[in-house]
Scaffold this motif. Structure first.
Motif, PDB file in Angstrom:
ATOM      1  N   GLU A 167       0.670  -1.147   0.086  1.00 62.09           N
ATOM      2  CA  GLU A 167       0.062   0.033   0.159  1.00 62.09           C
ATOM      3  C   GLU A 167       0.882   1.442  -0.116  1.00 62.09           C
ATOM      4  O   GLU A 167       0.503   2.384  -0.614  1.00 62.09           O
ATOM      5  CB  GLU A 167      -0.868   0.195   0.946  1.00 62.09           C
ATOM      6  N   ASN A 168       1.987   1.283   0.538  1.00 64.03           N
ATOM      7  CA  ASN A 168       2.844   2.522   0.818  1.00 64.03           C
ATOM      8  C   ASN A 168       3.398   2.694  -0.476  1.00 64.03           C
ATOM      9  O   ASN A 168       3.473   3.857  -1.205  1.00 64.03           O
ATOM     10  CB  ASN A 168       3.989   2.108   1.921  1.00 64.03           C
ATOM     11  N   ASN A 217       3.603   5.686  -5.626  1.00 62.06           N
ATOM     12  CA  ASN A 217       3.708   5.720  -7.135  1.00 62.06           C
ATOM     13  C   ASN A 217       2.366   6.739  -7.453  1.00 62.06           C
ATOM     14  O   ASN A 217       2.711   7.603  -8.560  1.00 62.06           O
ATOM     15  CB  ASN A 217       3.222   4.454  -7.810  1.00 62.06           C
ATOM     16  N   ALA A 218       1.323   7.033  -6.653  1.00 66.35           N
ATOM     17  CA  ALA A 218       0.411   7.859  -6.949  1.00 66.35           C
ATOM     18  C   ALA A 218       0.893   9.315  -6.947  1.00 66.35           C
ATOM     19  O   ALA A 218       0.602  10.347  -7.756  1.00 66.35           O
ATOM     20  CB  ALA A 218      -0.630   7.604  -5.993  1.00 66.35           C
ATOM     21  N   PHE A 255       3.579  14.448  -9.147  1.00 70.69           N
ATOM     22  CA  PHE A 255       4.443  15.370  -9.126  1.00 70.69           C
ATOM     23  C   PHE A 255       5.205  15.412 -10.615  1.00 70.69           C
ATOM     24  O   PHE A 255       5.401  16.344 -10.934  1.00 70.69           O
ATOM     25  CB  PHE A 255       5.697  14.787  -8.514  1.00 70.69           C
ATOM     26  N   LYS A 256       5.081  14.407 -11.378  1.00 69.73           N
ATOM     27  CA  LYS A 256       5.796  14.274 -12.644  1.00 69.73           C
ATOM     28  C   LYS A 256       4.822  15.205 -13.642  1.00 69.73           C
ATOM     29  O   LYS A 256       5.175  16.159 -14.409  1.00 69.73           O
ATOM     30  CB  LYS A 256       5.605  13.079 -13.205  1.00 69.73           C
ATOM     31  N   ASN A 303       1.789  19.918  -0.340  1.00 72.03           N
ATOM     32  CA  ASN A 303       0.220  20.077  -0.182  1.00 72.03           C
ATOM     33  C   ASN A 303      -0.540  19.440  -1.324  1.00 72.03           C
ATOM     34  O   ASN A 303      -1.783  19.583  -1.342  1.00 72.03           O
ATOM     35  CB  ASN A 303      -0.062  21.541  -0.030  1.00 72.03           C
ATOM     36  N   THR A 304       0.215  18.637  -1.998  1.00 73.48           N
ATOM     37  CA  THR A 304      -0.379  17.808  -3.458  1.00 73.48           C
ATOM     38  C   THR A 304      -1.300  17.007  -2.625  1.00 73.48           C
ATOM     39  O   THR A 304      -0.958  16.274  -1.572  1.00 73.48           O
ATOM     40  CB  THR A 304       0.580  17.593  -4.047  1.00 73.48           C
ATOM     41  N   PRO A 305      -2.755  16.861  -3.016  1.00 76.00           N
ATOM     42  CA  PRO A 305      -3.496  16.085  -2.208  1.00 76.00           C
ATOM     43  C   PRO A 305      -3.168  14.628  -2.309  1.00 76.00           C
ATOM     44  O   PRO A 305      -3.143  13.770  -1.249  1.00 76.00           O
ATOM     45  CB  PRO A 305      -4.995  15.929  -3.183  1.00 76.00           C
ATOM     46  N   SER A 306      -2.546  13.991  -3.429  1.00 72.04           N
ATOM     47  CA  SER A 306      -2.243  12.640  -3.207  1.00 72.04           C
ATOM     48  C   SER A 306      -0.939  12.437  -2.368  1.00 72.04           C
ATOM     49  O   SER A 306      -0.730  11.334  -1.537  1.00 72.04           O
ATOM     50  CB  SER A 306      -1.747  12.011  -4.672  1.00 72.04           C
ATOM     51  N   PHE A 307      -0.113  13.348  -2.054  1.00 77.32           N
ATOM     52  CA  PHE A 307       1.046  13.530  -1.052  1.00 77.32           C
ATOM     53  C   PHE A 307       0.417  13.554   0.302  1.00 77.32           C
ATOM     54  O   PHE A 307       0.741  12.796   1.365  1.00 77.32           O
ATOM     55  CB  PHE A 307       1.949  14.417  -1.287  1.00 77.32           C
ATOM     56  N   VAL A 308      -0.440  14.509   0.559  1.00 71.91           N
ATOM     57  CA  VAL A 308      -1.091  14.502   1.912  1.00 71.91           C
ATOM     58  C   VAL A 308      -1.858  12.845   2.362  1.00 71.91           C
ATOM     59  O   VAL A 308      -1.671  12.725   3.210  1.00 71.91           O
ATOM     60  CB  VAL A 308      -2.014  15.466   1.723  1.00 71.91           C
TER      61      VAL A 308
END
Length: 103
Positions: A17-18, A23-24, A29-30, A67-72
């Motif tokens: 899962e991590n 990857n998400a 970011f890319k 603060n990118t939602p997928s990173f949060v």
């Protein structure tokens, strides 16, 4: 330039899962298509310890990236998973590089 290394150890049941969460956010970011930051993720030989190394042109760029939602979402999932070891956050001082990526 701001450079940061974050190291943490997850439980064996959370590894996949991590990786999916990593990857998400890396895909997002890319999509940002900017040379104002770099973000690398590594896993150590034990398969449980992850190392994130990031470099940012400025505090504003760092805040935008973090603060990118997928990173949060990644951070929340990681922290709620019951880590084996809490994240160790280290600020790094950049001395040089073989190539010039971020000024």
């Amino acid at each position: 330039m701001i450079a940061v290394q974050v190291t943490y150890k997850v439980k064996a049941g959370f590894v996949e899962e991590n990786k999916a969460n990593i990857n998400a956010f890396l895909a997002d970011f890319k999509e940002m298509q900017t040379s104002r930051f770099l973000y690398h993720v590594y896993v150590k030989a034990d398969g449980l310890t992850f190392v994130h190394v990031s470099m940012y042109e400025s505090v504003a760029m760092q805040e935008q990236v973090l603060n990118t939602p997928s990173f949060v979402k990644f951070q929340q999932s990681r922290d709620e998973s019951g880590l084996n070891e809490l994240p160790i956050i280290e600020n790094l001082t950049h001395l040089g590089s073989s190539i010039s990526l971020i000024k």
